[in-house]
Scaffold this motif. Structure first.
Motif, PDB file in Angstrom:
ATOM      1  N   ILE A  31     -18.961 -28.872 -11.089  1.00  0.00           N
ATOM      2  CA  ILE A  31     -20.269 -28.558 -11.673  1.00  0.00           C
ATOM      3  C   ILE A  31     -20.500 -27.047 -11.672  1.00  0.00           C
ATOM      4  O   ILE A  31     -20.969 -26.479 -12.660  1.00  0.00           O
ATOM      5  N   LYS A  32     -20.153 -26.387 -10.567  1.00  0.00           N
ATOM      6  CA  LYS A  32     -20.281 -24.923 -10.482  1.00  0.00           C
ATOM      7  C   LYS A  32     -19.447 -24.237 -11.559  1.00  0.00           C
ATOM      8  O   LYS A  32     -19.868 -23.239 -12.159  1.00  0.00           O
ATOM      9  N   HIS A  33     -18.253 -24.785 -11.788  1.00  0.00           N
ATOM     10  CA  HIS A  33     -17.348 -24.198 -12.776  1.00  0.00           C
ATOM     11  C   HIS A  33     -17.955 -24.226 -14.174  1.00  0.00           C
ATOM     12  O   HIS A  33     -17.724 -23.318 -14.980  1.00  0.00           O
ATOM     13  N   ASN A  34     -18.743 -25.254 -14.449  1.00  0.00           N
ATOM     14  CA  ASN A  34     -19.323 -25.434 -15.783  1.00  0.00           C
ATOM     15  C   ASN A  34     -20.792 -25.023 -15.851  1.00  0.00           C
ATOM     16  O   ASN A  34     -21.549 -25.543 -16.677  1.00  0.00           O
ATOM     17  N   SER A  35     -21.188 -24.094 -15.007  1.00  0.00           N
ATOM     18  CA  SER A  35     -22.579 -23.619 -14.995  1.00  0.00           C
ATOM     19  C   SER A  35     -22.615 -22.198 -14.458  1.00  0.00           C
ATOM     20  O   SER A  35     -21.571 -21.610 -14.130  1.00  0.00           O
ATOM     21  N   LYS A  60     -14.532 -19.039 -16.123  1.00  0.00           N
ATOM     22  CA  LYS A  60     -15.332 -20.102 -16.733  1.00  0.00           C
ATOM     23  C   LYS A  60     -14.619 -20.811 -17.886  1.00  0.00           C
ATOM     24  O   LYS A  60     -14.836 -22.005 -18.102  1.00  0.00           O
ATOM     25  N   ILE A  61     -13.781 -20.099 -18.636  1.00  0.00           N
ATOM     26  CA  ILE A  61     -13.148 -20.738 -19.797  1.00  0.00           C
ATOM     27  C   ILE A  61     -11.851 -21.446 -19.432  1.00  0.00           C
ATOM     28  O   ILE A  61     -11.351 -22.256 -20.210  1.00  0.00           O
ATOM     29  N   GLU A  62     -11.306 -21.143 -18.243  1.00  0.00           N
ATOM     30  CA  GLU A  62     -10.078 -21.820 -17.825  1.00  0.00           C
ATOM     31  C   GLU A  62     -10.384 -23.253 -17.397  1.00  0.00           C
ATOM     32  O   GLU A  62     -11.479 -23.553 -16.924  1.00  0.00           O
ATOM     33  N   ASP A 206     -22.986 -15.955 -25.875  1.00  0.00           N
ATOM     34  CA  ASP A 206     -22.222 -14.994 -26.677  1.00  0.00           C
ATOM     35  C   ASP A 206     -20.784 -14.820 -26.193  1.00  0.00           C
ATOM     36  O   ASP A 206     -19.932 -14.361 -26.958  1.00  0.00           O
ATOM     37  N   ASN A 207     -20.532 -15.174 -24.941  1.00  0.00           N
ATOM     38  CA  ASN A 207     -19.180 -14.996 -24.399  1.00  0.00           C
ATOM     39  C   ASN A 207     -18.503 -16.333 -24.087  1.00  0.00           C
ATOM     40  O   ASN A 207     -17.514 -16.681 -24.721  1.00  0.00           O
ATOM     41  N   VAL A 208     -19.039 -17.086 -23.145  1.00  0.00           N
ATOM     42  CA  VAL A 208     -18.371 -18.321 -22.708  1.00  0.00           C
ATOM     43  C   VAL A 208     -18.268 -19.336 -23.842  1.00  0.00           C
ATOM     44  O   VAL A 208     -17.164 -19.795 -24.177  1.00  0.00           O
ATOM     45  N   LEU A 209     -19.401 -19.707 -24.423  1.00  0.00           N
ATOM     46  CA  LEU A 209     -19.373 -20.722 -25.485  1.00  0.00           C
ATOM     47  C   LEU A 209     -18.689 -20.221 -26.751  1.00  0.00           C
ATOM     48  O   LEU A 209     -18.051 -20.992 -27.473  1.00  0.00           O
TER      49      LEU A 209
END
Length: 324
Positions: A31-35, A60-62, A206-209
């Protein structure tokens, strides 16, 4: 129980009921990884010692892989000390009720579903109209150096973020550094929290998504972004890039000379510091010709640091020069 405490207990239970209950460390880490949490916001704001926004972006993107996470002695030590720090926090403020979040339960921001927090605890101060969140920190040996100049700013940002996510107006940071406890209570700074949320929102959207890395800030950032190349491919160098390469090489040579000189100066600085402390013994103030030239100041984390009175020292030098 007074109506004041009844109201606080109801607020406490209402907050407690909104938890995201995690059933394992793996689930919590996923959950932490995806938030984004308070630690992440400090990184995005550029005030964290852990990594840079670019480093966080690639984390975050890995793909999340729980088995790949190495054992971290610093984090393990901090987690082990939490019950002791929570107990000190409870006794320090004579709290009416305390919840220690030993199972890593989480809370989600009401306006941003990807902003979460994992507070170390919640407490009720029966003497004040508040339910507050608590963050526990610890440090020892090399890990205590970042406390020398006071409370690390990244921890205050984390505390502010946690208050904002849960919806509390008060928070307490309690620490144990080299076995010396300390604490500070703060109110939520809405302007700061809004600014942190804005930066976090931009980073997430703007970065992760968008899968676009932030602006690089260090050599390591550039290495992460430009980590591949086409084998045997050749680019004709422009005059501008040629000049840049020459300047880069010259700068590296100058830095090498500077590093060698810096090491010698650092060694001498430590040697001189030892001589001063040995000379002062257990005295707090050092006087020369009736003037205070050095003091052992007590910092917020209970560590004594040597402070030289440069103004007085320079004045004494000038007087000595004039007399000669």
């Amino acid at each position: 129980m007074s109506s004041h405490l009844n109201n606080l207990h109801k607020q406490f239970e209402d907050i407690y009921a909104t938890r995201i209950i995690t059933n394992s460390e793996e689930e919590w880490l996923r959950i932490k990884h995806n938030s984004l949490g308070g630690t992440d916001k400090a990184i995005i704001a550029g005030i964290s010692t852990w990594t840079t926004p670019v480093g966080l972006f690639y984390e975050k993107i890995e793909e999340f892989k729980y088995e790949d996470r190495p054992f971290n002695i610093t984090m393990a030590r901090g987690k082990a000390l939490e019950p002791l720090i929570i107990e000190l926090y409870t006794k320090e403020y004579d709290l009416d009720k305390v919840w220690h979040n030993k199972d890593n339960d989480m809370f989600r921001h009401k306006d941003y579903d990807y902003m979460l927090c994992t507070p170390d605890g919640l407490g009720i101060d029966k003497n004040l109209p508040q339910v507050e969140t608590c963050e526990c920190k610890s440090g020892a040996g090399r890990g205590s150096h970042k406390w020398i100049q006071g409370i690390p700013e990244q921890y205050l940002v984390q505390l502010q973020s946690n208050m904002d996510v849960i919806g509390l107006d008060y928070g307490c940071l309690y620490w144990m550094v080299d076995d010396i406890p300390g604490n500070i209570r703060v109110q939520r700074d809405k302007e700061l929290c809004d600014a942190l949320n804005y930066m976090a929102e931009r980073f997430w959207n703007d970065n992760v998504l968008a899968d676009i890395p932030p602006t690089p800030q260090s050599v390591d950032d550039f290495k992460k972004i430009y980590r591949t190349c086409v084998p045997q491919s050749i680019l004709q160098c422009t005059e501008a890039l040629y000049e840049t390469i020459n300047e880069y090489q010259l700068t590296k040579e100058m830095l090498k000379d500077y590093d060698e000189q810096s090491k010698l100066l650092k060694s001498r600085e430590q040697e001189l510091y030892g001589l001063i402390r040995k000379g002062m013994r257990d005295n707090e103030i050092l006087e020369y010709l009736g003037e205070i030239i050095a003091t052992l100041k007590l910092s917020k984390n209970g560590v004594r640091r040597l402070v030289i009175n440069n103004k007085i020292l320079n004045s004494l030098k000038e007087n000595n020069h004039e007399s000669n």
